[in-house]
Design an enzyme around this catalytic site. Structure first.
Site, short mmCIF file in Angstrom:
data_model
loop_
_atom_site.label_atom_id
_atom_site.label_comp_id
_atom_site.label_asym_id
_atom_site.label_seq_id
_atom_site.Cartn_x
_atom_site.Cartn_y
_atom_site.Cartn_z
N SER A 253 0.82 -1.21 0.00
CA SER A 253 0.00 0.00 0.00
C SER A 253 0.86 1.26 0.00
O SER A 253 0.59 2.21 -0.75
CB SER A 253 -0.95 0.00 1.20
OG SER A 253 -0.27 -0.18 2.42
N ASP A 384 -2.11 -9.27 12.67
CA ASP A 384 -3.41 -9.82 12.27
C ASP A 384 -3.88 -10.94 13.19
O ASP A 384 -5.07 -11.26 13.22
CB ASP A 384 -3.33 -10.34 10.83
CG ASP A 384 -2.97 -9.24 9.85
OD1 ASP A 384 -3.57 -8.15 9.94
OD2 ASP A 384 -2.09 -9.47 9.00
#
Length: 443
Positions: A253, A384
């Site tokens: 990103s 995560d």
């Protein structure tokens, strides 16, 4: 006389602009010339020094590990994890998202007056234009929240200060100011946009208007409409948005937004591009896969298993050729400090919850199992492995929305990097590619 009036008018406009300038912009205006000179001197003194060699294997494997450009907002140490402007992440988990944005940009934490000023800037730009909501209403009812979020950001590109001032012929020396103006306006709107998409996409009722008295994370909690009687969900979102702010410049990103921004595309184009990368299952979607795994463990044992039961379950999964979601990282060789911060938050605020209990239990079991198994280069958890379980506990259970939260936070890092790239005049990104035939005939 006319020349004198013109000179007076110029001086007057200059002082009005300086007087009305935010503390953040003044700080950057003071820093940028010094950093520009430092970079020029570095290039003059060390411009011919090598910082990396590239192997054929790296060229075929996503350029992993190739040192090819500079990012000063943060770095990732294999042994320490995320370091924000020289500060290890676990030393600043108590600060607000607004404070970490100031830190990313300036290299220091804001004074109280500077923080108040930044919050005021955000509060001035909370509203998302009506045409954006109208556009989102026309999208299919089963649209992915990330598709809606990224489409909305791109739709607002016509609001760009940078685009308008560039078209008017602004000097290169102030590109960074227009990028910062765009960045603050966009960041201010993201909690409003994310919460509105949540309520629209999952049929939670009418959108809730933003509250200019709330902080950045508090406004999101207010607008999403979930119960928060204890205030702990607010604390979690302050932590969540702070922890996901940046992760150096080479992740998908950040690098995608860097590349698009280098073409002098404005932040709406560049952020949308970066978040399209974040939407991939190898990047920002990973947290929902981790939570699905944790819930499958809960369902298998109808609650919280013992350590021995969980260890046996993990061995069976590995022996069947499957991985343990949330464990392993391309760079880290230690527990991700973001995971550590989330686990501590859960231990401090959550009791008697099977889902978080399994996450906590996995941390005690999985690294030893993976080390004994021998195939994992890194047996430690990444962020995560924990984040989804906390969101789930506080009632945010729509998995495919989680990456929107990641996006709201990560935009801070993208904007901070863009501001400095334009301040330093970093040119368009254009690495040279070669062909397979060239490798065969040349190497």
């Amino acid at each position: 006389m006319i020349e004198w009036l013109n000179s007076y008018r110029y001086i007057l406009v200059y002082f009005i602009e300086v007087y009305s300038m935010s503390f953040l912009k003044k700080e950057l205006q003071n820093q940028i010339p010094n950093v520009q000179n430092e970079i020029k001197q570095l290039i003059a003194d060390k411009g011919d020094k090598k910082i990396s060699d590239v192997t054929v294997a790296q060229a075929y494997s996503g350029m992993r590990g190739v040192k090819a450009f500079v990012c000063d907002t943060s770095s990732v140490s294999a042994d320490k994890g995320l370091i924000v402007r020289g500060i290890p992440l676990l030393d600043i988990t108590h600060i607000l998202p607004e404070e970490v944005f100031f830190l990313l940009l300036t290299g220091r934490l804001p004074e109280e007056s500077e923080l108040v000023d930044l919050k005021k800037d955000f509060s001035s730009h909370l509203e998302v234009p009506a045409y954006v909501w109208n556009l989102l209403k026309e999208m299919p009812s089963d649209s992915h929240p990330m598709t809606m979020f990224n489409t909305a950001i791109l739709a607002m590109q016509g609001e760009s200060v940078f685009r308008k001032r560039y078209d008017e012929g602004m000097s290169k020396s102030v590109y960074w100011e227009a990028i910062l103006d765009d960045g603050i306006r966009l960041l201010a709107k993201l909690p409003t946009l994310g919460a509105g998409i949540y309520r629209m996409r999952f049929e939670k009722g009418q959108r809730i208007a933003p509250d200019p008295e709330q902080d950045w994370a508090g406004n999101f909690v207010h607008m999403i409409g979930l119960s928060d009687e204890t205030g702990d969900f607010h604390k979690l979102m302050q932590l969540y948005f702070m922890l996901h702010c940046d992760h150096e410049g080479g992740n998908v990103s950040a690098f995608a937004s860097h590349t698009v921004s280098s073409a002098l595309s404005d932040p709406y184009y560049a952020v949308s591009a970066g978040l399209n990368g974040l939407a991939g299952p190898l990047h920002g979607l990973a947290n929902q896969e981790c939570l699905k795994f944790v819930l499958s463990v809960r369902d298998e044992f109808k609650g919280l298993p013992s350590e021995d039961e969980l260890k046996d379950y993990c061995w069976k999964r590995l022996n069947s050729g499957r991985v343990i979601p949330g464990y392993g990282h391309a760079v880290l060789r230690c527990p991700d400090p973001r995971f550590t911060a989330f686990i501590k938050f859960g231990q401090d605020h959550i009791e008697n919850d099977d889902v978080f209990g399994i996450v906590d239990q996995l941390f005690k079991v999985v690294p030893d199992v993976l080390q004994e198994h021998g195939k994992a280069k890194n047996p430690w958890p990444n962020v995560d492995a924990a984040s989804g379980s906390l969101l789930y506990y506080y009632g945010l259970r729509e998995f495919n929305f989680y990456t929107v939260l990641f996006s709201i936070s990560r935009t801070m890092g993208m904007i901070s990097q863009m501001v400095w790239e334009r301040a330093l005049g970093i040119p368009i990104t254009r690495p040279k590619s070669i062909t397979t035939d060239w490798i065969k005939s040349t190497i």
